[in-house]
Write a protein that holds these residues in place. Structure first.
Motif, mmCIF file in Angstrom:
data_model
loop_
_atom_site.group_PDB
_atom_site.id
_atom_site.type_symbol
_atom_site.label_atom_id
_atom_site.label_comp_id
_atom_site.label_asym_id
_atom_site.label_seq_id
_atom_site.Cartn_x
_atom_site.Cartn_y
_atom_site.Cartn_z
ATOM 1 N N ALA A 193 0.646 -1.571 -0.353
ATOM 2 C CA ALA A 193 -0.142 0.135 0.359
ATOM 3 C C ALA A 193 0.912 1.642 -0.194
ATOM 4 C CB ALA A 193 -1.170 0.017 1.038
ATOM 5 N N LYS A 194 0.479 1.887 -0.537
ATOM 6 C CA LYS A 194 1.640 3.665 -1.485
ATOM 7 C C LYS A 194 0.794 4.907 -0.563
ATOM 8 C CE LYS A 194 4.187 1.902 -4.549
ATOM 9 N NZ LYS A 194 4.756 2.182 -6.317
ATOM 10 N N SER A 195 0.885 5.260 0.433
ATOM 11 C CA SER A 195 0.220 7.134 0.952
ATOM 12 C C SER A 195 0.314 7.696 0.414
ATOM 13 C CB SER A 195 0.977 6.755 2.207
ATOM 14 O OG SER A 195 0.235 7.666 2.855
ATOM 15 N N GLY A 196 -0.866 8.492 0.284
ATOM 16 C CA GLY A 196 -0.069 9.370 -0.602
ATOM 17 C C GLY A 196 0.514 10.942 0.147
ATOM 18 N N ARG A 197 0.857 11.754 -1.499
ATOM 19 C CA ARG A 197 1.930 12.725 -1.207
ATOM 20 C C ARG A 197 1.134 14.011 -0.886
ATOM 21 N NH1 ARG A 197 5.576 11.852 -6.541
ATOM 22 N NH2 ARG A 197 3.697 12.101 -7.795
ATOM 23 N N ALA A 238 -8.188 8.589 8.435
ATOM 24 C CA ALA A 238 -7.417 7.497 6.971
ATOM 25 C C ALA A 238 -8.073 8.121 5.959
ATOM 26 C CB ALA A 238 -6.891 6.179 7.323
ATOM 27 N N GLY A 239 -7.875 7.269 5.010
ATOM 28 C CA GLY A 239 -8.863 7.551 3.723
ATOM 29 C C GLY A 239 -8.406 7.783 2.231
ATOM 30 N N ASN A 240 -9.209 8.068 1.678
ATOM 31 C CA ASN A 240 -8.961 8.590 0.082
ATOM 32 C C ASN A 240 -9.200 9.786 -0.060
ATOM 33 O OD1 ASN A 240 -11.687 8.846 -0.591
ATOM 34 N ND2 ASN A 240 -12.463 7.001 -1.426
ATOM 35 N N TYR A 241 -9.305 10.547 -0.825
ATOM 36 C CA TYR A 241 -8.766 11.614 -1.106
ATOM 37 C C TYR A 241 -9.603 12.691 -0.284
ATOM 38 C CZ TYR A 241 -7.047 16.376 -3.776
ATOM 39 O OH TYR A 241 -6.982 17.741 -3.946
ATOM 40 N N GLN A 297 -12.016 11.052 1.397
ATOM 41 C CA GLN A 297 -12.119 10.631 3.119
ATOM 42 C C GLN A 297 -11.496 11.530 3.791
ATOM 43 O OE1 GLN A 297 -12.194 6.873 2.046
ATOM 44 N NE2 GLN A 297 -14.353 6.455 1.901
ATOM 45 N N ALA A 298 -10.256 11.410 3.861
ATOM 46 C CA ALA A 298 -9.027 11.559 4.755
ATOM 47 C C ALA A 298 -9.003 12.990 5.177
ATOM 48 C CB ALA A 298 -7.806 11.117 4.123
ATOM 49 N N THR A 299 -8.468 13.161 6.308
ATOM 50 C CA THR A 299 -8.400 14.866 7.152
ATOM 51 C C THR A 299 -7.380 14.872 7.882
ATOM 52 O OG1 THR A 299 -9.414 13.786 9.002
ATOM 53 C CG2 THR A 299 -10.980 14.660 7.495
ATOM 54 N N PHE A 300 -6.755 16.028 7.840
ATOM 55 C CA PHE A 300 -5.508 16.897 8.364
ATOM 56 C C PHE A 300 -5.509 17.985 9.346
ATOM 57 C CE2 PHE A 300 -5.773 19.407 5.196
ATOM 58 C CZ PHE A 300 -5.074 20.398 6.405
ATOM 59 N N LYS A 301 -4.121 18.189 10.308
ATOM 60 C CA LYS A 301 -4.358 19.116 11.448
ATOM 61 C C LYS A 301 -2.640 19.352 10.835
ATOM 62 C CE LYS A 301 -3.602 15.047 14.538
ATOM 63 N NZ LYS A 301 -4.173 14.181 14.917
ATOM 64 N N TRP A 302 -3.030 20.462 11.506
ATOM 65 C CA TRP A 302 -1.173 20.517 11.595
ATOM 66 C C TRP A 302 -1.138 21.595 13.000
ATOM 67 C CZ3 TRP A 302 -0.436 26.443 11.591
ATOM 68 C CH2 TRP A 302 -1.726 26.760 11.104
ATOM 69 N N SER A 303 0.629 21.880 12.893
ATOM 70 C CA SER A 303 0.821 22.909 13.854
ATOM 71 C C SER A 303 2.486 23.380 13.234
ATOM 72 C CB SER A 303 1.343 21.262 15.104
ATOM 73 O OG SER A 303 2.500 21.899 16.525
ATOM 74 N N ARG A 304 2.117 24.654 14.582
ATOM 75 C CA ARG A 304 3.965 25.065 13.676
ATOM 76 C C ARG A 304 5.148 25.025 14.697
ATOM 77 N NH1 ARG A 304 -0.596 29.551 14.803
ATOM 78 N NH2 ARG A 304 -1.382 30.808 12.965
ATOM 79 N N ASP A 305 4.479 24.248 15.816
ATOM 80 C CA ASP A 305 6.282 24.254 16.395
ATOM 81 C C ASP A 305 5.624 22.465 16.975
ATOM 82 O OD1 ASP A 305 3.487 23.297 18.176
ATOM 83 O OD2 ASP A 305 4.276 24.742 20.133
ATOM 84 N N GLY A 342 -6.186 10.926 -5.891
ATOM 85 C CA GLY A 342 -6.217 9.875 -6.332
ATOM 86 C C GLY A 342 -5.174 8.550 -5.541
ATOM 87 N N GLN A 343 -4.737 8.802 -4.236
ATOM 88 C CA GLN A 343 -4.095 8.138 -3.882
ATOM 89 C C GLN A 343 -4.197 7.849 -2.247
ATOM 90 O OE1 GLN A 343 -1.082 7.099 -4.439
ATOM 91 N NE2 GLN A 343 -1.901 8.555 -6.556
ATOM 92 N N THR A 344 -4.714 6.982 -1.412
ATOM 93 C CA THR A 344 -5.137 6.401 -0.157
ATOM 94 C C THR A 344 -4.153 7.389 0.770
ATOM 95 O OG1 THR A 344 -6.306 4.266 -0.634
ATOM 96 C CG2 THR A 344 -5.428 4.524 1.570
ATOM 97 N N TYR A 345 -4.698 7.720 2.306
ATOM 98 C CA TYR A 345 -3.863 8.225 3.361
ATOM 99 C C TYR A 345 -3.974 7.605 4.469
ATOM 100 C CZ TYR A 345 -3.148 12.482 0.493
ATOM 101 O OH TYR A 345 -2.813 13.181 -1.600
ATOM 102 N N ARG A 346 -2.787 7.719 4.969
ATOM 103 C CA ARG A 346 -3.304 6.831 6.482
ATOM 104 C C ARG A 346 -3.176 7.559 7.999
ATOM 105 N NH1 ARG A 346 2.129 2.721 4.555
ATOM 106 N NH2 ARG A 346 2.891 5.286 4.781
ATOM 107 N N THR A 347 -3.445 7.305 8.436
ATOM 108 C CA THR A 347 -3.329 8.400 10.089
ATOM 109 C C THR A 347 -2.077 8.185 10.623
ATOM 110 O OG1 THR A 347 -6.107 7.222 10.906
ATOM 111 C CG2 THR A 347 -4.354 8.361 12.068
#
Length: 376
Positions: A183-187, A209-212, A214-222, A342-347
């Motif tokens: 399984a390849k993860s998205g970039r 996790a999920g496809n393009y 479905q997936a969600t993300f979060k970010w941090s400055r530190d 078009g990719q799958t992303y993993r938690t």
């Protein structure tokens, strides 16, 4: 690793063999972390070259799989095994103990998600590196310093897992195993619109996790380094509101929390199982007590599961969990995130972005047409 680091300096393609100190020079955390990364890389590559991708010694051979007497559980033999160059050690403190039960693995808490029904399974060993702080292991902190934060640790986690399969076949013929291992993860790639960088180490991490779509993300400055241990947790059934009491230390006295901050409630169990936590929105803070906005019905179910798990923590993020397929994903200072369709992303997959104000520079691979797509 979610730690208070200035940057990640190790780059294998440069073939550095060591870091050298010079007299009278400034010392940086990044230099000495790079030295350990160089050393660890050497040991890992050497082990793979000598042993192969996996193997076990004749003496102290470990992780032999058997079935216990009543057939209700698996037995995991004590000893050592190597996975991709990492040493997995299943030795026990009691020399008379010759095996460990699958359901009692210290590095793999048995939850409803990995409780298996009768059927065919492939048994395999999963190994990965876990970042451990004084919140996870209190013995790391030197109490003689009065609560000051010092170093952290990397721990090799060894987990025997079960993969459901349709029926018994050679491993190379199992479609389920091929899917798991290949399984390849998205970039992710970046665009910079109006450069004006600060000195930051951004962390962009996949939450759900999920496809393009479905997936969600979060970010941090530190690098999501700010984390607090939970002392008590309360829940108001009528208002669906959560209130948490945290353990404050001298190391976090400088932290200023604001209304609307996103904080992730998680546990040691969820971390070891590779699962994301519950994202909460801060509503009010009074000393060590944090109150959050009302939860949705789905969030209530997750909170009631989480609140009884050991090692509860609260981690600070600069965003809520957001869909990766939004048209405008602006980070900070003109940095735009573009996830590959078009990719799958993993938690847990993550990217680190180092920026420096003096040179107005961003550390990210660049090609003729701009910043490139990069794997996590």
């Amino acid at each position: 690793m979610k730690g208070d680091f200035s940057k990640q300096g190790f780059k294998p393609h440069k073939h550095y063999s060591s870091v050298r100190m010079q007299q009278g020079r400034v010392q940086l955390d990044a230099d000495w972390n790079e030295q350990m990364d160089i050393f660890d890389h050497r040991l890992q590559v050497e082990a793979v070259d000598l042993i192969g991708q996996h193997g076990t010694p004749k003496q102290k051979a470990g992780f032999k799989i058997g079935v216990n007497e009543d057939g209700s559980d698996l037995n995991i033999g004590v000893g050592r095994y190597y996975v991709n160059g990492w040493l997995c050690d299943n030795s026990q403190a009691d020399a008379n103990v010759h095996s460990l039960r699958y359901s009692q693995q210290p590095d793999y808490p048995l939850t409803a998600d990995n409780t298996r029904q009768p059927g065919y399974y492939l048994v395999y060993l999963d190994a990965w590196q876990r970042h451990v702080t004084a919140i996870d292991d209190s013995e790391i902190r030197e109490v003689a310093l009065g609560g000051a934060d010092t170093t952290t640790r990397l721990q090799t986690v060894s987990q025997v897992k079960l993969l459901p399969i349709v029926g018994p076949k050679p491993v190379h013929e199992l479609a389920e195993w091929q899917t798991l291992t290949q399984a390849k993860s998205g970039r992710l790639r970046l665009e910079v619109q109006t450069p004006g960088f600060a000195n930051q180490l951004y962390r962009v991490e996949i939450h759900q996790a999920g496809n393009y779509e479905q997936a969600t993300f979060k970010w941090s400055r530190d690098n999501a380094a700010i984390v607090l241990a939970i002392d008590k947790n309360d829940y108001d059934d009528k208002l669906q509101e959560v209130e948490l009491e945290v353990k404050r230390t001298k190391a976090d006295e400088h932290i200023r929390f604001r209304w609307g901050n996103s904080l992730e409630l998680s546990s040691q169990v969820r971390e070891l199982c590779g699962e994301s936590g519950l994202m909460l929105k801060l509503r009010e803070i009074n000393g060590s007590r944090f109150k959050f906005e009302a939860l949705s019905d789905e969030q209530v179910l997750l909170f009631k599961q989480l609140r009884n798990e050991p090692g509860l923590t609260l981690r600070v993020w600069n965003s809520k969990a957001m869909p990766i397929n939004q048209a405008e994903l602006n980070l900070d200072n003109g940095i735009r995130l573009i996830f590959e369709p078009g990719q799958t992303y993993r938690t847990g997959d993550y990217w680190l972005i180092s920026t420096r104000a003096i040179e107005n520079r961003l550390d990210w691979p660049k090609g003729p047409e701009g910043y490139q797509y990069c794997a996590p």
